[in-house]
Design an enzyme around this catalytic site. Sequence first.
Site, PDB file in Angstrom:
ATOM      1  CG  ASN A 113      -1.714   1.229   1.427  1.00 26.17           C
ATOM      2  OD1 ASN A 113      -1.818   2.037   0.515  1.00 26.17           O
ATOM      3  ND2 ASN A 113      -2.302   1.385   2.604  1.00 26.17           N
TER       4      ASN A 113
ATOM      5  CD  GLU B 133      -3.110   5.420   6.779  1.00 26.35           C
ATOM      6  OE1 GLU B 133      -3.088   5.511   5.542  1.00 26.35           O
ATOM      7  OE2 GLU B 133      -2.157   4.957   7.448  1.00 26.35           O
TER       8      GLU B 133
ATOM      9  CD  GLU C 157      -3.485  -2.743   7.188  1.00 23.61           C
ATOM     10  OE1 GLU C 157      -2.393  -3.000   6.678  1.00 23.61           O
ATOM     11  OE2 GLU C 157      -4.073  -1.663   7.034  1.00 23.61           O
TER      12      GLU C 157
ATOM     13  N   GLY D  92       2.231   2.071  10.807  1.00 20.45           N
ATOM     14  CA  GLY D  92       3.157   3.200  10.694  1.00 20.45           C
ATOM     15  C   GLY D  92       3.805   3.596  12.013  1.00 20.45           C
TER      16      GLY D  92
HETATM   17  C1  PEP Z   1      -0.814   0.050   6.079  1.00 22.15           C
HETATM   18  O1  PEP Z   1      -1.032   1.243   6.146  1.00 22.15           O
HETATM   19  O2  PEP Z   1      -1.581  -0.701   5.444  1.00 22.15           O
HETATM   20  C2  PEP Z   1       0.372  -0.454   6.772  1.00 22.15           C
HETATM   21  C3  PEP Z   1       0.392  -1.713   7.109  1.00 22.15           C
HETATM   22  O3  PEP Z   1       1.362   0.466   7.042  1.00 22.15           O
HETATM   23  P1  PEP Z   1       2.796   0.181   7.722  1.00 22.15           P
HETATM   24  O4  PEP Z   1       3.331  -1.102   7.111  1.00 22.15           O
HETATM   25  O5  PEP Z   1       3.630   1.364   7.335  1.00 22.15           O
HETATM   26  O6  PEP Z   1       2.581   0.054   9.167  1.00 22.15           O
END
Ligand code: PEP
Length: 249
Positions: free
Chosen positions: A9, A97, A167, A173
């Site tokens: 992503n 998000e 997630e 992040g």
């Molecule tokens: C995401 O936003 O889908 C994600 C997993 O971000 P990160 O790997 O940067 O934590």
Amino acid sequence: MRKKIVAGNWKMNTSISEGERLSAEIVEKSKDVDGVLLIVAPPFTHLTKVADKLRGSRTALSAQNCAAETSGAYTGEVAASMIAETGAAYCILGHSERREYYGETDETLNKKLRQCFAGNLSPIFCVGEKLAEREGNRHFEVIKTQLQNTVFNLEEEDFGKVIIAYEPVWAIGTGKTATPEQAQEIHAFIRKTLAEKFGAKACETSILYGGSCNPANAKSLFANGDVDGGLIGGASLKSDDFIAIAKSF
Ligand code: PEP
């Protein structure tokens, strides 16, 4: 057997030319990646250019979002059918998000899910709990409700096209990753929950982990029976890291 998948992503990152370069690198470096479906999700503006770079490769293309409506007076929106025309086969939906900053509700997501299937896109559907929900030991309940309010409404045939991404919001992040045990526990719970509605079909659903997954921790996460790969944010912007994650099964 369900697919192993590593999806990147890119969020609102890279210029179009940087995105073209990144996708060309991924195509080149993934030639010896076996048995794993790679997917990249660049911004809308990059889709046709990235599609050109991916043509004939084993990396598939995804959008990060789609409109809740089919067409018409919806300024700034992009329809699922338009996304499919670029060559994309997937669409991320329900990312935290989008839920948090753009007010996407289960009702919006139900509409978007319908648009994806009508437009011939397979959704990568994200669920996950916030930190306070995890700390309050409410993560199982939160995730079950997210699934019941959305994916549970699908016809069985459409459900067969869905990829789930777990997630945890506190891991996105932040550099904080769920432990392999936490990931396996929730992934198994998600599969069990899906099986309550869709029976044995839930065994074929790929459930990806997302949240600060990187080349150093991917192997221990992917080693778990119900973790079928990853949805990768930050680490998907470097081809070496993305490919190293894809080689972590
Ligand atoms: C995401 O936003 O889908 C994600 C997993 O971000 P990160 O790997 O940067 O934590």
